[in-house]
Design a protein around this motif. Sequence first.
Motif, mmCIF file in Angstrom:
data_model
loop_
_atom_site.group_PDB
_atom_site.id
_atom_site.type_symbol
_atom_site.label_atom_id
_atom_site.label_comp_id
_atom_site.label_asym_id
_atom_site.label_seq_id
_atom_site.Cartn_x
_atom_site.Cartn_y
_atom_site.Cartn_z
ATOM 1 N N PHE A 26 88.898 70.825 59.363
ATOM 2 C CA PHE A 26 89.168 69.597 58.652
ATOM 3 C C PHE A 26 87.737 68.214 59.242
ATOM 4 O O PHE A 26 88.975 68.401 61.079
ATOM 5 C CB PHE A 26 90.354 68.492 58.632
ATOM 6 C CG PHE A 26 91.423 69.500 57.638
ATOM 7 C CD1 PHE A 26 91.317 69.440 56.256
ATOM 8 C CD2 PHE A 26 92.379 70.263 58.348
ATOM 9 C CE1 PHE A 26 91.823 70.442 56.024
ATOM 10 C CE2 PHE A 26 93.067 71.057 57.686
ATOM 11 C CZ PHE A 26 93.107 71.236 56.297
ATOM 12 N N ALA A 28 88.134 65.198 59.793
ATOM 13 C CA ALA A 28 88.971 64.200 59.644
ATOM 14 C C ALA A 28 89.706 64.298 61.672
ATOM 15 O O ALA A 28 89.523 63.441 62.453
ATOM 16 C CB ALA A 28 89.546 63.289 58.874
ATOM 17 N N ALA A 29 90.451 65.256 61.680
ATOM 18 C CA ALA A 29 91.225 66.087 62.895
ATOM 19 C C ALA A 29 89.961 66.391 63.777
ATOM 20 O O ALA A 29 90.212 65.524 65.244
ATOM 21 C CB ALA A 29 92.401 67.562 62.074
ATOM 22 N N GLU A 75 96.149 65.925 58.148
ATOM 23 C CA GLU A 75 95.027 66.092 57.709
ATOM 24 C C GLU A 75 95.498 67.595 56.991
ATOM 25 O O GLU A 75 94.703 67.811 55.942
ATOM 26 C CB GLU A 75 93.665 66.489 58.210
ATOM 27 C CG GLU A 75 93.439 65.394 58.969
ATOM 28 C CD GLU A 75 92.688 64.078 58.064
ATOM 29 O OE1 GLU A 75 92.153 64.637 57.181
ATOM 30 O OE2 GLU A 75 93.381 62.611 58.358
ATOM 31 N N ARG A 78 96.620 66.304 54.082
ATOM 32 C CA ARG A 78 96.775 65.585 52.557
ATOM 33 C C ARG A 78 96.031 66.780 51.714
ATOM 34 O O ARG A 78 96.411 66.940 50.978
ATOM 35 C CB ARG A 78 95.833 64.982 53.636
ATOM 36 C CG ARG A 78 94.881 63.808 53.093
ATOM 37 C CD ARG A 78 93.582 62.983 53.312
ATOM 38 N NE ARG A 78 94.618 62.631 54.763
ATOM 39 C CZ ARG A 78 94.742 61.522 54.774
ATOM 40 N NH1 ARG A 78 95.234 60.746 53.900
ATOM 41 N NH2 ARG A 78 94.868 61.323 55.723
ATOM 42 N N GLU A 79 95.365 68.147 52.554
ATOM 43 C CA GLU A 79 94.741 69.127 52.161
ATOM 44 C C GLU A 79 96.372 69.760 50.957
ATOM 45 O O GLU A 79 96.078 70.009 49.425
ATOM 46 C CB GLU A 79 94.073 70.434 52.656
ATOM 47 C CG GLU A 79 93.440 71.204 51.721
ATOM 48 C CD GLU A 79 92.833 72.276 52.515
ATOM 49 O OE1 GLU A 79 94.058 72.921 52.804
ATOM 50 O OE2 GLU A 79 92.204 73.296 52.607
#
Length: 303
Positions: A26, A28-29, A75, A78-79
Amino acid sequence: MSQIAFLFPGQGAQHVGMGKTIAERFPAARRLYDQAREILGYDLADLCFNGPAERLDATVISQPALFVSSLAALELLREQNPAAIEGCSHAAGLSLGEYTALVFAGAMTFEDGLRVVKRRGEAMQAAADANPSGMVSALLLDREKVEQVREGASVAGQIWIANYLCPGNTVLSGEKPACAKAVEVIEQIGGKPIPLTVAGAFHTPLMQSACSALDEALRGVTIQPPRIPVVSNVDARSHSDPEEIRQLLVRQVVQPVLWEDSVRALLAAGATQFFEVGPGKVLKGLMKRIDRKLDCQSINDTP
């Protein structure tokens, strides 16, 4: 309809390799670790992913490492379950994890939260270095018997009850001779002692010297009212006033962590589904000791 609560782990849940798979999957991570490198001045990702364990376990490193890795784990959730993030109505964190919970709830920015956590780890390490001390878990004993342990161990030095984690798991914290005496007393009355590998007597008055530095750090950042209730370790209640939150975060380093009471407060508020977001599965284990029927899922990259 079930109400969702997020729980964020505290110091002790760290392990070499944490966050690596999530950061690889991810972007974002990965950006969180990159931002952390700029703020901290060292490569936190490398320490989390590759160790060595001795450095990762140091208070000054483990606190920022767990803070960032727990937010990175969001994250993954979130998935896996985006509805859980949208539907989360309450949060709490164990000791350090309370900062993660407050950032998730919008009370602080990631950058400000990390700067405060960095200063917190430094101040707590300095307080521990100034007074040889430690912590001991007392297993299989109720609160009344743990108080007997504290009284019996106090003949050897200063010692306090520091963490009320769950039924049969309470942590004492104090000067090293008193901790050694506590081990003896716990065994004598039928409990199981587990000395903890920590730098010092966290959540006791022996951390008092860390308070001024932490207060200064917290006054240098903006705290907003959380968008969802975050239960405080200090009094097992949620607070919306930024000044109250600031004061409680300072008090947290010298007062006991009321984790069992905090979980029961979440239950009383209507929480029925829990997610442990971050490294390890410590909180899930504690939840099962509080109420075996509780629904708690661990969200991390540990198999």
